[in-house]
Enzyme design. Structure first.
Site, PDB file in Angstrom:
ATOM      1  CG  HIS A  59      -0.514   1.984  -9.295  1.00  0.00           C
ATOM      2  ND1 HIS A  59      -0.678   1.680  -7.965  1.00  0.00           N
ATOM      3  CD2 HIS A  59      -1.584   2.773  -9.644  1.00  0.00           C
ATOM      4  CE1 HIS A  59      -1.803   2.244  -7.527  1.00  0.00           C
ATOM      5  NE2 HIS A  59      -2.363   2.912  -8.518  1.00  0.00           N
ATOM      6  CG  ASP A  90      -2.071   0.976   1.086  1.00  0.00           C
ATOM      7  OD1 ASP A  90      -2.458   1.285  -0.061  1.00  0.00           O
ATOM      8  OD2 ASP A  90      -2.573   1.447   2.118  1.00  0.00           O
ATOM      9  CG  LEU A 137       9.288 -17.070  -3.934  1.00  0.00           C
ATOM     10  CD1 LEU A 137       8.929 -17.110  -2.454  1.00  0.00           C
ATOM     11  CD2 LEU A 137       9.978 -15.734  -4.228  1.00  0.00           C
TER      12      LEU A 137
END
Ligand code: IPE
Ligand code: IPE
Ligand code: MG
Length: 287
Positions: free
Chosen positions: A74, A57, A171
């Site tokens: 973003h 955020d 991962l």
């Protein structure tokens, strides 16, 4: 008698990309180091989380403070911060990293921002180029969320990314796109109700295990550490089922300013926490 170089020494002479395992898949490249050269902390295995989930955020505020459009936040958040955090996760051997990229509530934003967010997810993260890059580091991409409401090209790219990285085991990077915790739970309840109605399961035998099997990603492990950047202390409809016993970590840094050192700090602090799961005994472990 000298029988030639030790097998591991011989392997070191072959570039990582040329090495193949038995399946013929090239061995993953080592993660890229941080630009300062800082090395990962030593974390005792018993103190390492298995699954870190991140609410990335603060992109919009980061950009606005710099007089830039929110989309720039973003872009930097995906291309720089997330990429660095994933490499940092690889460096410490974290097996599961889940990130919140677009919530079911984010449709309330203006169309231009929504379009940019979805474009970023496709171009920089889970699309063809992203999948190829992540696969080379052994990163498996997964997507959690609802296809309903998403443009078909986005859904196709997310599915393509999953297919292209399915063999990767170092991962698992799960991206939550059009994800909402309540939607996930409601959908699971509806699936269970249908299965019971059709006689496929016995309603009296539904337990947490059966419920989990009807979630978006049934094999996603419980969240050990839930980290939110950007200063807000709330979970915003993120992973309610998986994070019931997660350790919470909130930091003020806006996501585009984050890098792997923030992840390492979070994980190091996590290692000092005592998880009790409702029990009184010290050093309690999950049952
Ligand atoms: C997080 O940053 C990214 C998404 C929610 C998709 P925000 O866009 O929420 O940035 P702030 O919170 O407005 O600063
Ligand atoms: C949560 O951030 C969603 C994502 C990071 C994708 P928001 O910015 O949407 O959450 P609120 O509105 O502050 O709760
Ligand atoms: Mg926000």
């Amino acid at each position: 008698a000298v029988r030639g170089p030790h097998p591991s020494a011989a392997a070191a002479l072959i570039p990582a990309q040329a090495r193949h395992d038995r399946t013929g898949v090239p061995a993953p490249r080592p993660p890229l180091p941080h630009h300062t050269g800082v090395r990962p902390p030593h974390l005792p295995a018993g103190r390492m989380p298995r699954h870190v989930a991140v609410i990335m955020d603060g992109n919009g505020r980061w950009a606005t403070r710099r007089g830039l459009p929110r989309s720039e936040g973003h872009r930097v958040g995906a291309q720089k911060a997330l990429r660095d955090v994933v490499h940092g996760a690889l460096e410490i051997g974290l097996p599961h990293l889940t990130v919140y990229a677009f919530s079911t509530e984010n449709w309330k934003r203006d169309l231009q921002e929504i379009a940019f967010l979805l474009h970023t997810i496709r171009e920089d993260l889970n699309g063809e180029a992203g999948a190829k890059e992540w696969a080379s580091y052994g990163v498996r991409l997964r997507w959690a969320g609802d296809s309903e409401g998403l443009p078909t090209d986005v859904v196709e790219d997310l599915a393509r990314g999953e297919r292209a990285t399915r063999h990767c085991t170092r991962l698992t990077l799960t991206t939550c796109v059009n994800y909402g915790g309540r939607a996930e739970l409601t959908r699971a309840a509806a699936r269970l109700a249908r299965a019971a109605r059709d006689g496929d399961i016995d309603a009296d035998r539904i337990g947490t295990g059966e419920f989990t099997r009807h979630l978006s990603l049934p094999d996603l492990p419980d969240v050990d550490l839930l980290w939110r950047t950007g200063g807000e202390q709330r979970t915003s409809n993120f992973l309610p089922w998986h994070a019931t016993y997660a350790e919470l970590h909130f930091t003020d840094t806006h996501w585009p300013d984050v890098d792997r050192r923030d992840l390492w700090r979070a994980v190091t602090e996590y290692g000092r926490r005592q998880r009790r799961y409702g029990a009184v005994v010290s050093n309690a472990q999950p049952s």
